[in-house]
Enzyme design. Structure first.
Site, PDB file in Angstrom:
ATOM      1  N   TYR A   1      16.256  31.442   5.583  1.00 33.56           N
ATOM      2  CA  TYR A   1      15.667  32.535   5.908  1.00 33.56           C
ATOM      3  C   TYR A   1      15.637  32.588   7.896  1.00 33.56           C
ATOM      4  O   TYR A   1      15.583  31.366   8.290  1.00 33.56           O
ATOM      5  CB  TYR A   1      14.340  31.600   5.935  1.00 33.56           C
TER       6      TYR A   1
ATOM      7  N   ARG B   1     -10.870  -0.869  14.430  1.00 36.88           N
ATOM      8  CA  ARG B   1     -10.136  -0.117  13.459  1.00 36.88           C
ATOM      9  C   ARG B   1     -11.162  -0.225  12.418  1.00 36.88           C
ATOM     10  O   ARG B   1     -12.691  -0.360  12.951  1.00 36.88           O
ATOM     11  CB  ARG B   1      -8.996  -0.041  12.913  1.00 36.88           C
TER      12      ARG B   1
ATOM     13  N   MET C   1      12.283  25.348   1.062  1.00 39.11           N
ATOM     14  CA  MET C   1      11.207  24.192   0.534  1.00 39.11           C
ATOM     15  C   MET C   1      11.830  23.429  -0.366  1.00 39.11           C
ATOM     16  O   MET C   1      11.851  22.240  -0.756  1.00 39.11           O
ATOM     17  CB  MET C   1      10.608  25.007  -0.201  1.00 39.11           C
TER      18      MET C   1
ATOM     19  N   LYS D   1       0.844  -1.803   0.158  1.00 38.99           N
ATOM     20  CA  LYS D   1       0.114  -0.062   0.420  1.00 38.99           C
ATOM     21  C   LYS D   1       0.884   1.678   0.070  1.00 38.99           C
ATOM     22  O   LYS D   1       1.990   1.281   1.114  1.00 38.99           O
ATOM     23  CB  LYS D   1      -0.704   0.038   1.298  1.00 38.99           C
TER      24      LYS D   1
END
Ligand SMILES: *Cc1c(COP(=O)(O)O)cnc(C)c1O
Length: 397
Positions: free
Chosen positions: A271, A142, A318, A44
């Site tokens: 930054y 669940r 980023m 998955k």
């Protein structure tokens, strides 16, 4: 433009998937498992970020019976690529998905009367008899029917001519910690259901409960099949579970030094000016950032360059992070740096990255973004006739 063309340059930041190590891990798991126990490879979420198709191809060669997936899209993608092994959809299905599942021979987990009815109708309309797995919750709360309410569902499935009860399953909330008392309580609840089935002479070929932690630590719960995810990728699910010697991480994250800067004392980096050079420093810029899934940290963590640790300085951006290479004077532009994985004798583990973001290995593996393209290495198909795990052929099918 064709991203797949051989000439298309790989961005100087990528994830590297060592399919040779994946193969080895699968062999070690297979070898540790009694022959009669089948292996469901859980792929998955793009095989925990490793690429579901590549992983599935290797796992089929190494004796996986089938694959565990979460979403309809994931399963369809493997079918579209020609994977014919059983695909077990582990989660919950909406009714609208059921016709697709039946048409593409996907195996559904069921635990609701109306899903069972609908699935039976769809299968009958297509003149098929489809396998289903009944999912039973034994304490995790669940997915699944409660263990003490499961029997009527079994009877409903058995009564449907277009359905075949191929499996019953449960899932452990904690299988890899030292204290196994809850896991054992869950397993005894599951056994109550299995005993009730046996009493009614209902035979189910695939009874399964174990994830990686259960495979390692709960051998009495292996039953007919285990469902391994993270261990195939070379990561132990906890720090205290049993070790399988030789298991190695499959994924690394790498980047090449894209810029080198010299700092004078008192100059700042990045930054927010989160780092001030205490003296003359030499820093390297790696073109990878939180936009690629690296945790948004500042002044903590490191990269491996020329086999040594370069501490991360300033705040990560980023698309970039900066590391101090003052003590690695031989570091050069476009040198390869390792953000996660091994270089020389040192290693930054998935757990090291997990600590940076206060999370767990599963989250780190699956959170590298696709902007980092996957580079698969050592993916040669297994040479014909060479089977490093003798006797496995008998466990297929
Ligand atoms: C994800 C999942 C697994 C695999 O778990 P690992 O800890 O990665 O081995 C097994 N079973 C179910 C139901 C799952 O959802």
């Amino acid at each position: 433009m064709n991203l797949c063309s051989e000439n298309f340059p790989l961005r100087p930041a990528w994830t590297e998937i060592d399919l040779g190590k994946l193969r080895r891990n699968l062999q070690l798991i297979r070898r540790d498992l009694p022959r009669a126990v089948k292996l469901l490879a859980v792929v998955k979420d793009e095989a925990y970020g490793h690429g579901a198709l590549d992983v599935a191809r290797v796992a089929v060669e190494e004796g996986a019976w089938g694959f565990g997936l979460s979403t309809l899209e994931e399963a369809m993608a493997l079918r579209d690529e020609g994977i014919t092994a059983p695909l077990l959809l582990l989660g919950e299905r909406q009714e609208a998905e059921l016709p697709w599942c039946v048409e593409h021979d996907l195996t559904v987990c069921v635990n609701e009367p109306h899903t069972i009815r609908k699935l039976a109708r769809v299968a009958a309309a297509l003149d098929k008899c489809v396998p289903v797995h009944l999912k039973i919750h034994t304490g995790m709360s669940r997915y699944g029917a409660r263990w003490d309410e499961a029997l009527p569902l079994v009877e409903q499935i058995v009564a449907e001519k277009s359905l075949r009860l191929e499996g019953v399953m449960t899932h452990f909330s904690q299988s890899d910690e030292v204290d196994k008392s809850f896991a054992n309580l869950q397993f005894s609840r599951f056994n109550e259901v299995l005993a009730a089935l046996a009493a009614k002479k209902i035979s189910v070929p695939l009874r399964h409960a174990c994830n990686s932690g259960g495979f390692l630590d709960l051998p009495h719960a292996h039953l007919d099949m285990v469902r391994t995810g993270i261990l195939m990728f070379g990561i132990f699910p906890s720090s205290v579970c049993r070790r399988l010697p030789g298991i190695e991480p499959v994924m690394s994250v790498k980047a090449k030094i894209a810029s080198i800067q010299k700092l004078k004392p008192g100059e700042v980096v990045g930054y927010g000016m989160r780092y001030t050079a205490p003296g003359e420093r030499r820093i390297a810029v790696l073109p990878i950032g939180y936009g690629d899934g690296f945790p948004r940290v500042r002044n903590t963590g490191c990269a491996l360059i020329r086999g040594r640790r370069a501490p991360l300085i300033g705040g990560i951006a980023m698309d970039a992070l900066m590391v101090d290479v003052t003590d690695i004077p031989e570091a050069q532009l476009w040198d390869e740096a390792v953000l996660m994985g091994r270089q020389g004798d040192d290693e930054i583990t998935v757990h090291d990255i997990a600590k940076l973001k206060n999370s767990v290995s599963y989250d780190v593996l699956t959170n590298w973004r696709l902007r980092l393209r996957r580079k698969s290495v050592n993916g040669e198909a297994k040479p014909a006739g060479q089977n490093l795990t003798p006797g496995l052929a008998s466990t297929h099918g």
